[in-house]
Every structure is written in C-alpha cells, then in structure tokens.
Design a protein around this motif. Structure first.
Motif, PDB file in Angstrom:
ATOM      1  N   ASN A  11      48.637  45.811 -89.108  1.00  0.00           N
ATOM      2  CA  ASN A  11      47.493  46.349 -88.365  1.00  0.00           C
ATOM      3  C   ASN A  11      47.502  47.864 -88.255  1.00  0.00           C
ATOM      4  N   LYS A  12      48.692  48.481 -88.282  1.00  0.00           N
ATOM      5  CA  LYS A  12      48.749  49.943 -88.134  1.00  0.00           C
ATOM      6  C   LYS A  12      48.123  50.657 -89.331  1.00  0.00           C
ATOM      7  N   TRP A  15      41.878  50.226 -89.919  1.00  0.00           N
ATOM      8  CA  TRP A  15      41.116  51.023 -88.954  1.00  0.00           C
ATOM      9  C   TRP A  15      40.902  50.266 -87.643  1.00  0.00           C
ATOM     10  N   ASN A  16      40.735  51.039 -86.579  1.00  0.00           N
ATOM     11  CA  ASN A  16      40.594  50.469 -85.237  1.00  0.00           C
ATOM     12  C   ASN A  16      39.142  50.047 -85.019  1.00  0.00           C
ATOM     13  N   GLU A  18      38.035  47.616 -83.401  1.00  0.00           N
ATOM     14  CA  GLU A  18      37.767  47.161 -82.034  1.00  0.00           C
ATOM     15  C   GLU A  18      37.264  48.283 -81.140  1.00  0.00           C
ATOM     16  N   ASN A  19      37.446  49.521 -81.570  1.00  0.00           N
ATOM     17  CA  ASN A  19      36.926  50.656 -80.819  1.00  0.00           C
ATOM     18  C   ASN A  19      35.403  50.660 -80.805  1.00  0.00           C
ATOM     19  N   GLU A 344      44.851  57.503 -83.761  1.00  0.00           N
ATOM     20  CA  GLU A 344      43.801  56.616 -83.247  1.00  0.00           C
ATOM     21  C   GLU A 344      43.326  55.599 -84.285  1.00  0.00           C
ATOM     22  N   ARG A 345      43.954  55.607 -85.464  1.00  0.00           N
ATOM     23  CA  ARG A 345      43.649  54.655 -86.533  1.00  0.00           C
ATOM     24  C   ARG A 345      42.198  54.754 -87.011  1.00  0.00           C
ATOM     25  N   TYR A 370      35.447  56.835 -89.264  1.00  0.00           N
ATOM     26  CA  TYR A 370      36.185  55.781 -89.953  1.00  0.00           C
ATOM     27  C   TYR A 370      36.329  56.146 -91.428  1.00  0.00           C
TER      28      TYR A 370
END
Length: 598
Positions: A11-12, A15-16, A18-19, A344-345, A370
């Motif tokens: 997951n790291k 991209w985040n 879920e933000n 912050e991915r 992104y």
C-alpha cells in the motif's frame, strides 16, 4: 519482470485514493448530491442580465464544478488502477454521463453572456466589486464570441460530449487492457511477457537481438489491429475537424490553440525551425551509428547509450533522494513540497496487471495531486518521477494561490515545470558524475532527451498537422495512407543513415497523445522553456527562483505567452528553440571531442 496484481503491491507504493473518497458508496452520495444541484444552474437561463445574477450564477457554477471535478478525479484514478475492473468503469461512465448533463444544463450561459448588448459585461464588472476577480475569465469568454454558437446549438453539442470522447476511451481501454503482447526472450534467456510498461526495458537492452525482437513484436501486435486503430484515430480527427468548422475556426489547429491565445504561428514556427535544423539531428544519428560500431542503425538502436556503462537498477527510494538533490536550486520550500508528496502518498508507483500505461499527474482543486507511474528501476523512470512531480507541484502552487476559476494552468504551460525539473536533473547528474565515462553517459542522456522531446515530438506535431489538413481538405485517409505519411516523416526527420523497418510504420498507432489533439507539440516547447528556466535558476539563483515560483503560482490567471514573458522567455520567437538546438550541437561537439581523445 513478473507483472503483479494490484493486491500484491504494498500500500505504501499506492496513491492515497481514500483522501478523495473512502469508498465508492461515499462517492455515490456526492454524485446524488450534485445531481440535485444541477437544475439550480438551469434556473438562471434567461436571467444573466445584471451583475447580481451573473455573480450568483458563477459562484453556483463553481460550487457544482468543484464537486464534479472531485467525482471525476476519483472515478478516473480508480479506472486507471485496473482497467479490467468493471465497477471502476461503471463509475467512470456515471460521472461522464453527469458531466454531459451538466454541460447541457449550463450550455445557455456563454451564448447568453455574449448576447448581451455591447459593453454590458464590462459595466457589470465595474458595478460589482465581487465580480472583479472574474474579469479575466469573463473577458476571455468575450474574446471567443465569433466561435460560440446559440444556446440551443451549444446544448445539442453538450448532449453528445460523452459520445464525442468515445474514440479516446476505446483506445485507452484497448491499449491498457485488451491488447495482448506475446512473451519474448530477455537477455538472460528467460521468456518474459512484453507489456507497454516494460517495453522500454527491452529497448535499453545491450543485446541487439533482444531490442530487435521487442521492437518487431511490439509493433506487430499493434499492426494486427491496424484497421481498428486507424478507425478510432480518424474518428477522433473527424470529430475535432467538424467542431472547428461549426465554430467558425479557420482550422482544427486554430480551434485547439486560440482559446489559450496561442498563435498558429507558434506551432508552425516550431515545425519550421526544427525542419531547418534537421542537419543537427542527422549528425546525431550518424555519430550514434559510428560510436555503436553498427553497419546499419535502426529505430531499436536509438535508446542504447553511446557510452557503455553498467546502468545499475535504481530503487524507488534512491530515485527520490536523487530527485531531491537535483531540485536544490529551486530552494527549500519547493523541496519540502516534494517531500510532502512522497509522505502523503501522491504517487502510484509500480505497474500492475490492468493498470493504465505511461505516467501522468492529475487531481482536483479539493484534493492532493495524484501521480501515476509505472516505475521500472531504470534511470529513465527517475526522470519520469521528477517530471510528474514537476506537474504536480505546479498544480499544488496554482491551487494554493489562485481561486478555483484560475487554478488550472493552460496546456501550453503544462509541460514547462516538468521539463524544468528534468533539466535540473540532467545538470545534477553531469555535475556529479564520478568519472569521464559517466559524465559522457549523462551528456548522452541530455542528447537523447532533446532528440526525443524536440525532434521526435515535433515530427509527431507535423504528423498531426498533415492528417488534420487532409481531412479539412476532404481528403479521406486509409490505414495505408497513415502508415505512409508516418514513414515519410521518419525519413525526413531521421535522415539518410537511419534504416526504417516496415513494422515501425504503424508507430502512429502507439501514440496516445494524438487523442489530446495538438497537445504533443507542447512537450517540445515545454522542454525549450524548461531548459531556459533551469539555466536561469542555476546561473541567477534566488531572483530567478522567485520569478519562476510566481509563474507556478499564476495558474490560468493570464495567457501562457504573457506568463512566460514575466519569467523572461519569449516563445513567439524562434530564439528559445534555436538556443536549445545550439545546446544540442554543443553536446555533440563535447561527445566527439571527448571520445576522439581516447
């Protein structure tokens, strides 16, 4: 070399997402919310006749547009994570339908604004302090008056907006998910599945038979679908041509450039200036053939470095550190934003099955930037990382410093920050080279960058221009015609030393940028401007940094040419491009001198 599924990637390195929304259910709630608000925009039809209603409409439209942008960003990002996932294609379809509905409902606005008595909009701005922030936005609309249709006509076109993008969407799905490449042998003898993501690895192989096999296999695979790909491409060209005609533009080229106040002469100057200097490019091809000790040079030999050093695999974390070193001339603030993006991915790092090919930066006013990568551990991907971060940090600055209405920078500006970063990386690598051989290797990298971004991309730009001009002259083109035009341009640009394999004639079908009409030329202008800016940053220091940051913060608050003039670059003249080609010649001189002394 094994292509992983998305679930197999840590997951790291994703991209985040879920933000934006924690899941599709939350996304659906926002979609329903915005659908309720859309009719409120339509209620203003026939009422844009005073400053109060004009202001209220603009503010309401911004409120709705921000939600739509957020919905679109999420749907497109999820769809690109894995193009085979049906649920992601469904939400992409839903937002596209909603965007089409929104465009239809709002179609009255611009025709109604332009239908007001002369001087009305200027009077509204003068009467309302709140409207003054929208002055550039409104006056830009007024400048497009000759190309805006009636409200009814604009509404009809907007109803077809989703359909008009079908060629591009189909191409994306086909090349990301449906196209099937066979396995080929790699250097160590293992059979490896060829993909769009790992194609560059094969083309960088020191084993010429591996490169040749990859080139032929890659292009043969596209050739099997040549007629379908030609139909998609020509459908897209026809769509743009028809739109330009009904909007009273002189050409489809003008229709794509004029909204950003870019003169057609800027595009033509690029092609003309490069064409006049192709002897420099031909010299490069001849030198490469000689230094690689080849009887014949083919397209699959272009990515091989003239200077042969062992290119070590670069871990992603190492790539980050290299980039941070390279961007030091941009100052601490810029570096901290870069670090924030990693922490912050912002970035989706590695290729996975079904993932969209290539790389890009996107996002919206209410999200983090992104970045999509398909990181493959080669130096080229370090350049990909710093390139996309250039886009994203440009967006970051723009969104932080501009109101929503001016937060999007023009396409012409889009490639400048990314190429500024690339130029800084090249300068850093040359400066930090541990010996003469490594220095020459990085000099070669800079040559290759100019070769690809200026000479080859300009060839793409000329290809687009020729295709569109044929269609505008009612001269339909077959698949064979497209291949011949592409072949003839390769002959012109690459010169007499290049041997062209017939498989490469389908190369036009491998270029997704042709679906973003007349976009690709901006890679060339972006590199030219970025090279000039990086030189200023290194030589002038803080004063140049501040001018450049003002450019990044300006977003779309002015026209691109004017914004660049404030940095100190005039892109309406051939000089910036001529300076870049002069640099190309200097690099060739350095290469010849250093290698000749050995």
């Amino acid at each position: 070399m094994k292509l992983l599924t998305r679930n197999e990637i840590d997951n790291k390195y994703k991209w985040n997402i879920e933000n934006l929304y924690k899941d599709i259910d939350e996304w659906e709630l926002d979609l329903e919310k915005v659908k309720i608000q859309l009719p409120e925009l339509g209620a203003f039809a026939g009422k844009i006749n005073n400053n109060e209603n004009l202001l209220t409409y603009i503010e309401k439209d911004i409120q709705v547009s921000r939600i739509l942008d957020k919905l679109r960003s999420y749907a497109y990002l999820r769809a690109d994570e894995d193009t085979s996932k049906a649920e992601f294609q469904v939400i992409k379809g839903k937002i596209n339908s909603c965007l089409s509905e929104s465009a239809s409902i709002s179609a009255f606005f611009i025709p109604e604004l332009l239908g007001l008595p002369h001087g009305s909009v200027e009077k509204f701005i003068e009467e309302s302090e709140e409207l003054k922030i929208y002055e550039f936005y409104l006056k830009n609309i007024l400048s497009e008056k000759p190309h805006i249709l009636s409200a009814e006509q604009e509404n009809i076109i907007s109803l077809f907006s989703d359909t008009l993008c079908a060629s591009e969407s189909t191409y994306d799905i086909f090349t990301s998910s449906d196209i099937a490449f066979p396995k080929i042998k790699y250097e160590n003898g293992d059979e490896v599945e060829l993909t769009s993501g790992n194609y560059s690895i094969f083309m960088n192989s020191k084993n010429r038979e591996v490169r040749k096999a990859a080139f032929k296999t890659y292009h043969d695979t596209y050739n099997k679908s040549r007629n379908m790909l030609a139909t998609l491409f020509m459908s897209n060209v026809n769509m743009v041509t028809v739109d330009a005609k009904i909007r009273n533009y002189k050409s489809s080229l003008e229709s794509c450039l004029k909204p950003n106040n870019i003169s057609v002469e800027v595009y033509n100057n690029l092609i003309d200036t490069v064409s006049k200097n192709l002897s420099s490019f031909h010299r490069y091809i001849k030198l490469k053939k000689k230094l690689l000790n080849l009887d014949e040079i083919h397209m699959y030999d272009l990515a091989v470095p003239i200077v042969d050093i062992e290119e070590s695999k670069i871990k992603y974390e190492e790539a980050i550190e290299i980039c941070l070193e390279a961007i030091k001339p941009l100052g601490e603030e810029y570096s901290n934003i870069f670090k924030e993006g990693i922490k912050e991915r912002w970035i989706d790092v590695f290729e996975n099955k079904g993932k969209c090919t290539g790389g890009y930066s996107r996002g919206c006013y209410d999200s983090m930037p992104y970045i999509l990568l398909n990181y493959n551990y080669l130096l080229g991907e370090v350049f990909g990382l710093i390139h996309e971060m250039g886009h994203s940090i440009h967006s970051y600055y723009s969104r932080k410093n501009q109101p929503y209405i001016y937060s999007r920078y023009a396409w012409f500006c889009a490639e400048i920050a990314s190429h500024t970063n690339e130029a800084l990386l090249r300068a850093h690598l040359i400066k930090k080279a541990k010996d003469k051989k490594e220095k020459l290797y990085f000099i070669n990298k800079e040559l290759d960058s100019i070769r690809w971004q200026v000479f080859t991309r300009t060839m793409f730009a000329e290809f687009e221009k020729i295709i569109h001009e044929n269609i505008e002259s009612n001269n339909p083109l077959s698949t064979d015609d497209l291949c011949k035009i592409y072949h003839d341009l390769n002959v012109k640009y690459f010169g007499p030393d290049m041997v062209l394999d017939k498989e490469g004639d389908i190369g036009w079908a491998t270029i997704p940028h042709f679906y973003a009409n007349f976009y690709v030329y901006q890679y060339a202008t972006g590199l030219v401007a970025g090279t000039a800016i990086s030189k200023m940053l290194i030589e002038e220091g803080e004063s140049a940094v501040e001018r450049y940051k003002e450019f990044l913060k300006s977003g779309g608050s002015n026209y691109p040419i004017e914004l660049l003039n404030k940095v100190g670059i005039d892109m309406t003249t051939p000089k910036p491009l001529e300076d870049t080609i002069k640099r190309f010649d200097e690099l060739l001189d350095m290469m010849e001198k250093e290698l000749g002394s050995e």
